[in-house]
Write an enzyme that holds these catalytic residues in place. Structure first.
Site, PDB file in Angstrom:
ATOM      1  N   GLU A  34     -15.140 -32.149  -6.906  1.00 57.49           N
ATOM      2  CA  GLU A  34     -13.898 -32.528  -7.352  1.00 57.49           C
ATOM      3  C   GLU A  34     -13.299 -33.633  -6.218  1.00 57.49           C
ATOM      4  O   GLU A  34     -13.169 -33.121  -5.004  1.00 57.49           O
ATOM      5  CB  GLU A  34     -12.747 -31.530  -7.821  1.00 57.49           C
TER       6      GLU A  34
ATOM      7  N   GLU B  73      -6.956 -20.408  -9.432  1.00 57.83           N
ATOM      8  CA  GLU B  73      -8.486 -21.158  -9.636  1.00 57.83           C
ATOM      9  C   GLU B  73      -8.810 -20.327 -10.896  1.00 57.83           C
ATOM     10  O   GLU B  73      -9.533 -20.909 -11.743  1.00 57.83           O
ATOM     11  CB  GLU B  73      -9.458 -20.709  -8.499  1.00 57.83           C
TER      12      GLU B  73
ATOM     13  N   GLU C 134      -3.169 -29.349 -12.966  1.00 59.04           N
ATOM     14  CA  GLU C 134      -2.643 -28.884 -11.613  1.00 59.04           C
ATOM     15  C   GLU C 134      -1.263 -28.327 -11.631  1.00 59.04           C
ATOM     16  O   GLU C 134      -0.790 -27.301 -11.393  1.00 59.04           O
ATOM     17  CB  GLU C 134      -2.698 -29.845 -10.326  1.00 59.04           C
TER      18      GLU C 134
ATOM     19  N   GLY D 157      -7.850 -25.977  -0.260  1.00 58.54           N
ATOM     20  CA  GLY D 157      -7.634 -24.303  -0.416  1.00 58.54           C
ATOM     21  C   GLY D 157      -8.978 -23.840  -1.285  1.00 58.54           C
ATOM     22  O   GLY D 157      -9.503 -22.751  -0.642  1.00 58.54           O
ATOM     23  N   ALA D 158      -9.089 -24.233  -2.221  1.00 58.70           N
ATOM     24  CA  ALA D 158     -10.184 -23.605  -3.256  1.00 58.70           C
ATOM     25  C   ALA D 158     -10.564 -24.431  -4.255  1.00 58.70           C
ATOM     26  O   ALA D 158      -9.833 -25.418  -4.527  1.00 58.70           O
ATOM     27  CB  ALA D 158      -9.728 -22.237  -3.646  1.00 58.70           C
ATOM     28  N   MET D 159     -11.538 -24.268  -5.056  1.00 58.39           N
ATOM     29  CA  MET D 159     -11.941 -25.036  -6.194  1.00 58.39           C
ATOM     30  C   MET D 159     -12.673 -24.099  -7.274  1.00 58.39           C
ATOM     31  O   MET D 159     -13.313 -23.345  -7.202  1.00 58.39           O
ATOM     32  CB  MET D 159     -13.204 -26.053  -5.572  1.00 58.39           C
ATOM     33  N   GLU D 160     -12.018 -24.630  -8.474  1.00 57.48           N
ATOM     34  CA  GLU D 160     -12.229 -23.933  -9.873  1.00 57.48           C
ATOM     35  C   GLU D 160     -13.437 -24.127 -10.291  1.00 57.48           C
ATOM     36  O   GLU D 160     -13.626 -24.032 -11.600  1.00 57.48           O
ATOM     37  CB  GLU D 160     -11.292 -24.279 -10.727  1.00 57.48           C
ATOM     38  N   ASN D 161     -14.549 -24.375  -9.718  1.00 54.47           N
ATOM     39  CA  ASN D 161     -15.885 -24.688 -10.532  1.00 54.47           C
ATOM     40  C   ASN D 161     -16.089 -23.572 -11.638  1.00 54.47           C
ATOM     41  O   ASN D 161     -15.920 -22.491 -11.048  1.00 54.47           O
ATOM     42  CB  ASN D 161     -17.067 -24.729  -9.422  1.00 54.47           C
TER      43      ASN D 161
HETATM   44  N1  PHE Z   1      -8.598 -28.407  -7.839  1.00 50.96           N
HETATM   45  C1  PHE Z   1      -8.569 -27.555  -6.671  1.00 50.96           C
HETATM   46  C2  PHE Z   1      -7.089 -26.765  -7.025  1.00 50.96           C
HETATM   47  O1  PHE Z   1      -6.022 -27.214  -7.183  1.00 50.96           O
HETATM   48  C3  PHE Z   1      -8.207 -28.415  -5.425  1.00 50.96           C
HETATM   49  C4  PHE Z   1      -9.234 -29.359  -4.865  1.00 50.96           C
HETATM   50  C5  PHE Z   1      -9.187 -30.651  -4.953  1.00 50.96           C
HETATM   51  C6  PHE Z   1     -10.140 -28.915  -4.122  1.00 50.96           C
HETATM   52  C7  PHE Z   1      -9.855 -31.501  -4.552  1.00 50.96           C
HETATM   53  C8  PHE Z   1     -11.246 -29.643  -3.692  1.00 50.96           C
HETATM   54  C9  PHE Z   1     -11.120 -30.982  -3.905  1.00 50.96           C
HETATM   55  O2  PHE Z   1      -7.655 -25.783  -7.270  1.00 50.96           O
HETATM   56 ZN    ZN Z   2      -5.548 -26.466  -9.100  1.00 53.56          ZN
END
Ligand code: PHE
Ligand code: ZN
Length: 867
Positions: free
Chosen positions: A122, A299, A321, A262-266
């Site tokens: 992302e 996430e 978000e 911080g983190a990523m919701e894959n």
């Molecule tokens: N989508 C993630 C979040 O808010 C944030 C994020 C954006 C992480 C871009 C990495 C790169 O949970």
């Molecule tokens: Zn998010």
């Protein structure tokens, strides 16, 4: 000079082609990774004759269309894309390309973090992995085969469910993952490496068993349990609160040390900055524990708000978000204290988002243009976005909001939509017309409500006059008034609420005014005595309140709304400090009211520590026309000293009562007691009294919890440098092999208000534990320095020059982290003439640097343009 292109919302068109399925094979080797990608392409617009695929930073080896191998004469190759003539409704494209994760310092796409292969896609990282239609409205079923060395990479993970594994020759093995649920490429993830893990299971409300696992570096497994508990609580909460359950057989979380955010919701495979996973009492502060709980939840909640229903394009980012932040805030409120949570959220909003909204990089929660989308993961899109959702929640009430959410989920599941669709769902359950409310999505800056009142003893009426002051936007254009819910109370002398009776305005749930006009006059009847105003209770709208007739001491003592009570103390503090800055004596009424709070034994200790907090430097800077940090710091320190002298024995007694060095529990009361104790100790330290410094030193050495230890260390660093030396050295040796704790060490040193901080920061860059390639360390050392008002705004101007150098240095390998640092310059327009010249020089130096990234260019040019 290279070109920096702007992308506009109005230019959005649906993709002419889409990708129905994508079969990926990764062969991971030490020096490079081979990617094979087979896509089933479907035409969506029959006029389309040419397929464009995004792709950058990799070597293309071979490409076929329906088994025809293409050569250069048959395609058009650009730096960021390939164009393939394609005049049919279905086609199969096969690509073989090679990527170089070890050279990937931007940490987008496939890269290596401390030996682990991992991805971040992302918003637009997938195009660095292979050719694809890399936009969130193209949703695809992904199947992923990973092949790697068995010893180096015993763990092979991707999205979805594990469909098979096999042992291959030459010491290799493979894993096959299949994600049955179509998703945009930004949710694709892959992890390969030698990792430890903890596992657990969760049974969903419909009785399905989910395997949960958290992966981390070997040796850190015991620090994953808090994250695992948080995950299970999140899963339960989303079922209970929204009726939403998890949809795959497994849920994996991987903690890595090098991560831009911080983190990523894959989907099914979250990748986390290890800061938001790893914790135990010895290494994590109470805030760290809370942060983990909330980010794990955030996430997880994205699985419904973001993954199942995703964004049509990146202008719609707040759709997922803002909504997901709102959900995680409600979760944390339910898990802990709703009031504490609300105060923390409001504080964060005002310290970060209000500041952003008032400055040169202000933008609506739904921007209509951008140069670099990575610059829009902002406090505005996230935190103000959450406030906008919260206002709708207030308007609809819990039950209708839940029904509107059900409608949203049921109608758009599996689709990529926009905020219009969300608003449609909200509107269908709302008795209030929300059309004007939409302005919260398209306008920028924070409105002010100017409120005045007039009471008539004869008619027993109170007239409230509410005037919206709407600032111009960054383009200097006029903006329109908002509709908003304003929760209020009229209080009698004894603190009782009068019933609100009026025909001048819609009353939502009895005590919330629905404000629709620029000027509103609301007449309340049957108010038997002149009431005290309690305004914007619970912070029902994200606005600034201006009102001259607020009785701060009264509200501090009597308001039943915790937010207003806190707010009264805070505003009274601001006024007191500003009067001191203007040369007045400190207000005796303030000192007395503060003392009354201090002595109030009925107050929850966490709330008490929040109410006794001082207005921050950022808050006060924000209100200055011309920034003057020393005058703020002087006033703050002086006020602390006065309070510390006046209430010395109360402070000391309370600190002693609350102090329990061996308590490392993280229940609400233990956390609250530590917070209050450390807050009071901080005020006493301002006296420079040797016995207090010694007390603080003993708190440092005796502490078993990181909260106590770190807080004592910060106080020693700022107020007792002779004692700080030993404590800092001790801290360093204790934790030098734990990078997460070293972040705290660097942050303490770079946030120091003592003289010579810049020199020490410069020297610390050479420290063995520091690495400019690791974002957390940059944020701790350079980021903390840039946020340290005393050192950054030092009159020498050297702070500006130093940060400018770092921006340029870091931009060359990680533009996202560099552009985060440039934000430090956003007060450019409000400096004294000499400081403005210094900062202007620093900004020009950045702007004129050749090959600047879009990320940094966009922010710097906005700062220079608007200021
Ligand atoms: N989508 C993630 C979040 O808010 C944030 C994020 C954006 C992480 C871009 C990495 C790169 O949970
Ligand atoms: Zn998010």
């Amino acid at each position: 000079m290279q070109e920096h292109q702007t992308i506009y919302f109005k230019d959005y068109t649906p993709s002419p082609y889409t990708v129905d399925t994508c079969l990926l094979e990764f062969i991971i080797e030490e020096s490079s990774t081979r990617v094979e990608n087979i896509m089933e392409i479907r035409r969506q617009n029959c006029d389309a004759k040419e397929l464009r695929l995004d792709g950058e930073m990799f070597d293309l080896e071979l490409i076929w269309v329906d088994d025809v191998l293409l050569d250069e004469t048959m395609v058009r190759l650009e730096k960021n894309a390939i164009y393939i003539p394609l005049d049919r409704d279905y086609a199969r494209i096969r690509v073989i390309n090679r990527i170089y994760p070890d050279e990937n310092t931007a940490l987008e796409g496939l890269y290596r973090s401390g030996g682990i292969w991992c991805t971040q896609n992302e918003p637009e990282g997938f195009r660095r992995i292979t050719y694809f239609i890399d936009r969130p409205d193209v949703m695809t079923k992904f199947t992923t085969k990973i092949i790697a060395n068995r010893e180096k990479c015993p763990v092979l993970l991707s999205n979805g469910n594990l469909r098979g594994t096999a042992i291959l020759e030459n010491g290799k093995h493979l894993a096959l993952w299949e994600d049955p649920i179509p998703k945009p490429s930004y949710l694709f993830a892959l992890v390969a490496g030698d990792l430890g893990s903890i596992s657990d299971t969760y049974t969903t409300m419909s009785g399905k068993n989910i395997d949960l696992a958290i992966y981390c570096d070997h040796g850190n497994e015991d620090k994953c349990h808090h994250a695992m508990r948080s995950l299970k609580k999140s899963m339960e909460w989303d079922e209970y609160t929204y009726g939403r359950e998890y949809d795959l057989e497994v849920y994996n979380i991987v903690a890595v040390d090098s991560f831009n955010m911080g983190a990523m919701e894959n989907k099914g495979l979250n990748i986390f900055n290890s800061h938001y996973v790893l914790a135990n009492e010895e290494t994590a502060t109470d805030n760290d524990f809370m942060g983990i709980e909330s980010v794990i939840a955030h996430e997880y909640f994205h699985n419904w708000t973001g993954n199942r229903i995703t964004c049509r394009n990146w202008f719609e980012l707040t759709l997922k978000e803002g909504l997901t932040v709102f959900r995680d805030q409600c979760f944390s409120a339910d898990m802990n204290s709703p009031l504490t949570q609300r105060l923390d959220d409001v504080r964060a909003l005002r310290e970060r988002q209000f500041v952003e909204d008032a400055g040169p990089t202000a933008h609506p929660i739904k921007p209509d243009h951008y140069m670099e989308i990575n610059n829009f993961y902002t406090a505005t899109v996230y935190e103000k976005g959450a406030e906008v959702i919260r206002m709708m929640h207030t308007v609809l009430g819990t039950e209708r909001f839940r029904r509107a959410m059900d409608l949203y989920f049921d109608t758009f599941d599996g689709e990529a939509v926009g905020t219009e669709e969300f608003l449609w769902a909200m509107q269908s359950e709302s008795v209030i017309d929300l059309s004007q409310f939409k302005r919260w999505y398209s306008q920028e800056r924070t409105p002010t409500l100017n409120i005045s009142s007039e009471y008539s003893q004869d008619s027993l009426e109170l007239v409230l006059r509410i005037v919206q002051k709407i600032p111009k936007n960054t383009q200097n254009q006029e903006q329109l008034p908002y509709t908003l819910p304003l929760k209020i109370a009229l209080l009698s002398e004894s603190g009782e609420e009068f019933d609100l009776i009026t025909s001048d305005c819609i009353l939502l749930h009895g005590n919330t005014l629905w404000i629709t006009d620029e000027v509103s006059e609301v007449r309340f009847s049957a108010i038997s005595s002149a009431p005290k105003l309690s305004l914007n209770r619970h912070f029902s709208a994200p606005v600034i309140i201006e009102c001259e007739t607020i009785d701060y001491p009264f509200l501090m003592a009597h308001d039943s709304d915790g937010f207003v009570r806190y707010e009264a103390a805070n505003r009274f503090g601001i006024e007191t400090l500003e009067a001191m800055m203007a040369g007045s004596e400190v207000s005796e009424r303030y000192i007395e009211s503060y003392g009354a709070l201090l002595r109030d034994t009925s107050m929850d200790p966490m709330f008490k520590s929040q109410v006794l907090e001082f207005p921050s430097i950022t808050t006060l800077m924000q209100r200055q026309e011309m920034i003057d940090v020393p005058s703020i710091v002087n006033a703050q320190e002086k006020l602390k000293q006065i309070l510390a002298q006046r209430y010395f024995s109360e402070f000391k007694h309370t600190i002693e009562t609350l102090y329990a060095p061996s308590n490392t529990d993280i229940d609400g009361l233990s956390i609250a007691n530590r917070a209050l104790k450390n807050r009071l100790l901080g005020i006493l330290m301002s006296l420079g009294d040797v016995s207090i410094s010694r007390l603080c030193e003993s708190h440092y050495y005796e502490a078993l919890s990181m909260s106590d230890r770190l807080s004592a260390l910060e106080l020693l660093e700022n107020y007792a440098p002779e004692l700080a030396q030993g404590a800092l050295a001790d801290f360093y040796t204790r934790y030098s092999n734990q990078t997460l704790v070293m972040n705290k060490y660097f942050a303490v040193r770079a946030s120091s208000r003592r003289e010579g901080t810049l020199e020490r920061v410069i020297a610390l860059q050479e420290d063995f534990a520091y690495d400019v390639k690791v974002p957390n360390l940059v944020r701790s050392l350079i980021g903390s320095f840039a946020r340290n008002p005393v050192a950054f705004y030092d009159e020498s101007g050297e702070g500006f020059a130093f940060v400018a150098d770092k921006v340029i240095e870091i931009d060359a390998f990680n533009p996202q982290i560099a552009s985060g640092l440039v934000g430090a310059f956003k007060n450019y327009g409000r400096l004294s003439i000499p400081q403005k010249a210094q900062m202007g020089g620093a900004l020009e130096q950045i702007k004129n640097h050749p090959n600047l990234s879009n990320n940094v260019y966009e922010i710097v040019s906005k700062i220079l343009e608007v200021s």
